[in-house]
Design a protein around this motif. Sequence first.
Motif, short mmCIF file in Angstrom:
data_model
loop_
_atom_site.label_atom_id
_atom_site.label_comp_id
_atom_site.label_asym_id
_atom_site.label_seq_id
_atom_site.Cartn_x
_atom_site.Cartn_y
_atom_site.Cartn_z
N TYR A 194 65.92 -68.03 11.80
CA TYR A 194 64.87 -67.03 11.97
C TYR A 194 65.15 -65.80 11.11
CZ TYR A 194 62.21 -63.22 14.13
OH TYR A 194 61.39 -62.13 14.34
N LEU A 195 66.42 -65.40 11.07
CA LEU A 195 66.81 -64.25 10.26
C LEU A 195 66.61 -64.54 8.78
CD1 LEU A 195 68.03 -61.42 10.17
CD2 LEU A 195 70.30 -62.46 10.32
N GLY A 196 66.95 -65.75 8.37
CA GLY A 196 66.71 -66.15 6.98
C GLY A 196 65.23 -66.19 6.66
N ALA A 197 64.42 -66.62 7.64
CA ALA A 197 62.97 -66.66 7.43
C ALA A 197 62.41 -65.26 7.23
CB ALA A 197 62.28 -67.33 8.62
N LEU A 198 62.91 -64.29 7.99
CA LEU A 198 62.48 -62.91 7.81
C LEU A 198 62.80 -62.44 6.39
CD1 LEU A 198 63.49 -61.00 11.09
CD2 LEU A 198 61.28 -61.99 10.49
N ALA A 199 64.02 -62.74 5.95
CA ALA A 199 64.43 -62.30 4.62
C ALA A 199 63.51 -62.88 3.54
CB ALA A 199 65.89 -62.71 4.36
N ARG A 200 63.17 -64.15 3.66
CA ARG A 200 62.33 -64.80 2.66
C ARG A 200 60.91 -64.25 2.67
NH1 ARG A 200 63.52 -70.77 4.59
NH2 ARG A 200 61.95 -71.37 3.05
N ILE A 201 60.37 -64.09 3.88
CA ILE A 201 58.99 -63.58 4.00
C ILE A 201 58.90 -62.14 3.51
CG2 ILE A 201 57.20 -62.93 5.66
CD1 ILE A 201 58.12 -65.39 7.34
N PHE A 202 59.82 -61.31 3.95
CA PHE A 202 59.78 -59.89 3.58
C PHE A 202 60.07 -59.69 2.10
CE2 PHE A 202 60.93 -58.51 8.19
CZ PHE A 202 59.64 -58.84 8.58
N HIS A 203 60.88 -60.57 1.52
CA HIS A 203 61.12 -60.49 0.08
C HIS A 203 59.84 -60.78 -0.69
CE1 HIS A 203 63.07 -60.95 -3.80
NE2 HIS A 203 62.53 -62.16 -3.92
N GLN A 204 59.14 -61.83 -0.28
CA GLN A 204 57.88 -62.16 -0.97
C GLN A 204 56.84 -61.07 -0.80
OE1 GLN A 204 54.52 -64.22 0.55
NE2 GLN A 204 54.93 -66.00 -0.74
N ALA A 205 56.75 -60.53 0.42
CA ALA A 205 55.71 -59.55 0.73
C ALA A 205 56.08 -58.13 0.32
CB ALA A 205 55.40 -59.58 2.23
N GLY A 206 57.31 -57.91 -0.12
CA GLY A 206 57.73 -56.58 -0.52
C GLY A 206 57.84 -55.62 0.64
N VAL A 207 58.29 -56.11 1.80
CA VAL A 207 58.41 -55.29 2.99
C VAL A 207 59.73 -54.53 2.98
CG1 VAL A 207 58.64 -55.35 5.51
CG2 VAL A 207 56.93 -56.78 4.38
N SER A 208 59.66 -53.23 3.25
CA SER A 208 60.85 -52.40 3.39
C SER A 208 61.35 -52.52 4.83
CB SER A 208 60.49 -50.94 3.09
OG SER A 208 61.50 -50.06 3.51
N TRP A 209 62.54 -53.12 5.00
CA TRP A 209 63.00 -53.40 6.37
C TRP A 209 64.51 -53.24 6.49
CZ3 TRP A 209 65.51 -58.13 8.34
CH2 TRP A 209 65.95 -58.99 7.32
N THR A 210 64.99 -53.25 7.72
CA THR A 210 66.42 -53.13 7.98
C THR A 210 66.73 -53.66 9.38
OG1 THR A 210 68.32 -51.62 7.96
CG2 THR A 210 66.30 -50.81 9.00
N LEU A 211 67.99 -53.94 9.60
CA LEU A 211 68.53 -54.15 10.94
C LEU A 211 69.35 -52.92 11.29
CD1 LEU A 211 69.87 -57.81 10.54
CD2 LEU A 211 67.80 -57.13 11.75
N SER A 212 69.65 -52.74 12.55
CA SER A 212 70.52 -51.65 12.98
C SER A 212 71.81 -52.22 13.54
CB SER A 212 69.84 -50.79 14.05
OG SER A 212 70.77 -49.91 14.66
N SER A 213 72.93 -51.68 13.12
CA SER A 213 74.21 -52.14 13.66
C SER A 213 74.43 -51.63 15.08
CB SER A 213 75.35 -51.64 12.76
OG SER A 213 75.39 -50.22 12.72
N GLU A 214 73.64 -50.64 15.49
CA GLU A 214 73.83 -50.04 16.80
C GLU A 214 72.87 -50.58 17.86
OE1 GLU A 214 73.60 -45.81 16.34
OE2 GLU A 214 75.31 -45.71 14.98
N ALA A 215 71.80 -51.22 17.43
CA ALA A 215 70.83 -51.77 18.38
C ALA A 215 70.07 -52.90 17.71
CB ALA A 215 69.88 -50.68 18.87
N PHE A 216 70.66 -54.09 17.71
CA PHE A 216 69.98 -55.26 17.13
C PHE A 216 69.46 -56.21 18.20
CE2 PHE A 216 74.60 -55.83 17.17
CZ PHE A 216 74.75 -56.96 17.96
#
Length: 423
Positions: A194-216
């Motif tokens: 699922y995490l890999g799917a997010l990376a692939r989709i957001f890369h194609q769509a040009g989405v600015s995103w992040t995870l948080s090390s303090e609240a994931f």
Amino acid sequence: MSATLEKGLNAFREVMDAPIASFFSSCVHCGMCADACLFYTETGDPKYTPIHKLEPLRRLWQQEYTLTGRVGRLLGLSKPVSDEELKSWSELVYDSCTLCGRCSMVCPVGNDITYMVRKMREGMAVAGHAPEGVIGATKRTIELGSPMGVKLQALQAQIRAQEAETGLSIPIDVQGADYMALLSSMEIINFPEYLGALARIFHQAGVSWTLSSEAFEATNSGIQIGASDIAREIVARIVTAAEKLQVKNVISPECGHAFTALRWEGPNLIGRPYQFQVVHILELLDELRRSGRLKTSGKEDAALTFHDPCQIVRRGGVVQPPRVLLGEVASDFREMPDHGVMNWCCGGGGGVSANDRAEALRLQAFKRKKAQLDALGVDTMVTACANCRIVLEEGLEHYNMNVKVVGLTELVAEHLVEQEAGK
């Protein structure tokens, strides 16, 4: 009276608000909620009638908040709620209720039985009658930040694995990103794709995103056990992390109760509005599709159906986005009987899947989902909740059914134009 029983009864009194009083007053005892509950329909046992699961709470309300009830109690015509009774009711409140809300949909007077069960769990938890599995998950959430004990190091290991798999960078702790994605423990451990799917989709769509090390972690065990203070603490962690990173939106993952806790109940739990918007991943994917940023190619040949997660679809209102997305990637999509807002629960929501003692009952209740699938003859069942996915896979294995279960986000990622072109 024991101290824990008194605490539990006091918790009942504290949650006895106007909605609960009106719901008990207006109940016409028609029994329609029974036929909407898969624990009743698959066992035939009247004790699983949804409104009956609230009997101790109803009797306390009647005895202390109605004139006839007070008189009856003084005359000895009504027995007080006992600790032994609450112990026996634990199965009804925790094992045979997934908080799916289907019973509330059919109530002729509009009573929200799910709301009442949630409130009753507040007293049950304080009185010490929550199941051990749910208590354990809640303790791990408080102490470690995750109901499955998933720590940052485990997430970082999965990030490295998915970065190697996809060839893409998965950002963490990026200041000012448009979106902060959350994950459930099950996605991190059981379905890291699922995490890999997010990376692939957001890369194609040009989405600015992040995870948080303090609240994931998105899962909210406080909602499941029935402890508002714990639910508040879990939501506050996410809010603090999102506002620290100054993100514009927080993405609720493929997890039903996480969506309920963060999107619909969070602001009330913490007592103020968020400084960001909450969007479910399916809502975001559909928005990207409508704006032309999500481009897919090719369709699945296999016969597919969609299992509607209760908290996302029925309780959360995300009904059309999954169907539109499936229309983009599936050539043979078949709706289940009683689909959409009236679909049947997987049987494991509301903490039931974390409750070991409920396993036999949960598998018996799965016969309803089996009947839905038997009526369709599909090869694959798509869903959008990691908890549903685990429960569905266990039920399919138990009944020796040859049906594959996949997550919708991952299915969309498999059909990206970029993947088609070999980029």
